[in-house]
Design an enzyme around this catalytic site. Structure first.
Site, PDB file in Angstrom:
ATOM      1  N   ARG A  37       0.829  -1.210   0.000  1.00 50.05           N
ATOM      2  CA  ARG A  37       0.000   0.000   0.000  1.00 50.05           C
ATOM      3  C   ARG A  37       0.865   1.262   0.000  1.00 50.05           C
ATOM      4  NH1 ARG A  37      -5.026  -1.590   4.039  1.00 50.05           N
ATOM      5  NH2 ARG A  37      -6.315  -2.466   2.400  1.00 50.05           N
ATOM      6  N   GLY A 354      -6.446  -6.595   2.392  1.00 48.27           N
ATOM      7  CA  GLY A 354      -5.109  -6.581   2.976  1.00 48.27           C
ATOM      8  C   GLY A 354      -4.590  -7.971   3.291  1.00 48.27           C
ATOM      9  N   GLY A 377     -12.719  -4.368   1.282  1.00 51.06           N
ATOM     10  CA  GLY A 377     -14.111  -3.939   1.418  1.00 51.06           C
ATOM     11  C   GLY A 377     -14.512  -3.039   0.263  1.00 51.06           C
TER      12      GLY A 377
END
Ligand code: AMP
Length: 399
Positions: A37, A354, A377
């Site tokens: 990320r 993740g 999500g």
């Protein structure tokens, strides 16, 4: 869906606030175990730095619930950004407090400042207007590059956009890429289209499951969430994870799948353990024979074979959530076998979330996956056809 483009902004020499998603997994010693990320945000940051901007980076990490919790400090993240950018990164000791505000006002062109964890402020998750206003006051431009939180109407994601007009806000490169990819995937998935859904809780994924049903041809369930379904089917699941209040909903999902002709796969065997620990005694049992007091912590070998069989002909695979407690070697085998199979397939493979991204990286097959989304999500909600609250204010209206 076209988003305001960062390349069209007149950024030269200005202050830019970039909402990033640095919510990275960490091990028990506080080391970042997967920095995907952070790496994914670098191109947007460098784009701004190349235009002599001063950059204010903001992110959340974990769920400190409005309190300052040391283990959720972004200090390790600041170190990693510094390493990746190869330039100094200053971290503020607060979010909108005196330290942050002073550091913002002292920013010079080319400086990079990271604010402390946004969720140290209670207002962040409440989409508090005052907080949005203070964050917005820090910069001339707002860039959202935090795909992983775009499904949340939070202060730094949604509220803040109201303080910037269309010439002063845009999507970063990462957000742009994610939205484009999922846009194509929803409008025209090559079929058969399968979803592999795992992880711990049904509650977090129930709505997504219901909404995915009309879009996919097959669903493969794994992880802790499988047991709520198995229990609803009348199996004795021992001490496995279960959400009793969702049994009926689980039943509804299975009925809907039947009605829509979606093939719904559940584990036929599991690795059962006598406790939730690496040194637990474990054995392979069928889903019908989980011993009393034991818990299923991974899918078993028969399930792996079954799922491989079912996945053989699919052309598009979306995978969200591990098949077992992959953090413990003993219960990582099911996830690992499925990961290798998915990675080796010729289908378009998409991994979201993740944990699942962390998993494919640990196993070393991340390069073989067609697309690894930084948002679990958020990607599920996109696939449901929802307009995400963080994305909506960045959409260029047609006409
Ligand atoms: P989620 O955040 O819902 O995607 O769940 C991810 C977590 O689910 C991981 O940390 C796994 O360890 C956990 N998990 C997967 N399978 C099981 C299981 N059978 N029992 C308990 N936890 C599980």
């Amino acid at each position: 869906m076209e988003l305001y483009n960062i390349k069209k902004l007149d950024l030269e020499g200005k202050k830019v606030f970039i909402r990033c998603d640095f919510n990275v997994p960490m091990d028990e010693f506080g080391n970042i175990s997967d920095d995907r990320r952070i790496r994914s945000a670098i191109s947007t940051i460098n784009f701004c730095l190349d235009q002599n901007c001063s950059v204010i980076l903001a992110s959340h990490l974990g769920r400190p619930k409005g309190e300052v919790v040391e283990k959720y400090s972004l200090i390790p993240v600041a170190r990693r950004i510094q390493h990746l950018l190869k330039r100094d990164v200053v971290i503020a000791t607060d979010v909108v407090g005196s330290d942050a505000m002073e550091k913002v006002s002292n920013l010079k062109k080319g400086d990079v400042l990271l604010l402390e964890n946004l969720r140290f402020e209670m207002g962040e998750t409440e989409n508090d207007e005052e907080l949005s206003k203070k964050l917005a006051s820090m910069a001339d431009f707002y860039i959202n590059d935090a795909f992983g939180v775009c499904h949340r109407a939070h202060s730094s994601v949604e509220g803040i956009t109201k303080f910037f007009d269309e010439e002063h806000k845009a999507a970063g490169f990462l957000l742009q890429r994610e939205i484009e990819f999922f846009g194509k995937l929803i409008s025209n998935p090559v079929r058969p289209f399968a979803a592999i859904v795992g992880g711990s809780k049904v509650s977090g994924k129930l709505e997504a499951l219901i909404n995915l049903l009309p879009k996919v041809d097959k669903i493969f369930i794994g992880g802790g969430m499988a047991f709520t379904f198995l229990k609803q089917m009348g199996y004795d699941i021992g001490a496995s994870l279960v959400e009793d209040d969702l049994l009926q909903d689980a039943g509804h999902v299975m009925e809907e799948a039947k009605k829509l002709g979606v093939k719904f796969y559940l584990p036929v065997d599991v690795i059962a353990a006598d406790k939730f620990a690496e040194d637990a005694v474990s054995k392979i049992v069928t889903a019908q024979e989980i011993p009393k007091g034991w818990m299923g912590l991974d899918i078993g070998p028969a399930t792996v074979r079954l799922y491989r069989e079912g996945l053989n002909d699919v052309q598009t695979v979306l995978w969200n959530g591990p098949m077992g407690v992959y953090e413990m070697d003993k219960f990582a085998r099911g996830s690992s076998k499925i990961a290798h199979f998915v990675a080796d397939s010729y289908a378009t493979t998409v991994v979201g979330g993740g944990d699942t991204a962390d998993l494919v990286q640990r196993i070393g097959v991340d390069d073989e996956i067609s697309f690894i989304s930084t948002g679990g999500g958020a990607s599920l909600e996109l696939l449901e056809g929802k307009i995400l609250p963080g994305v909506a204010p960045l959409i260029i209206s047609e006409g």
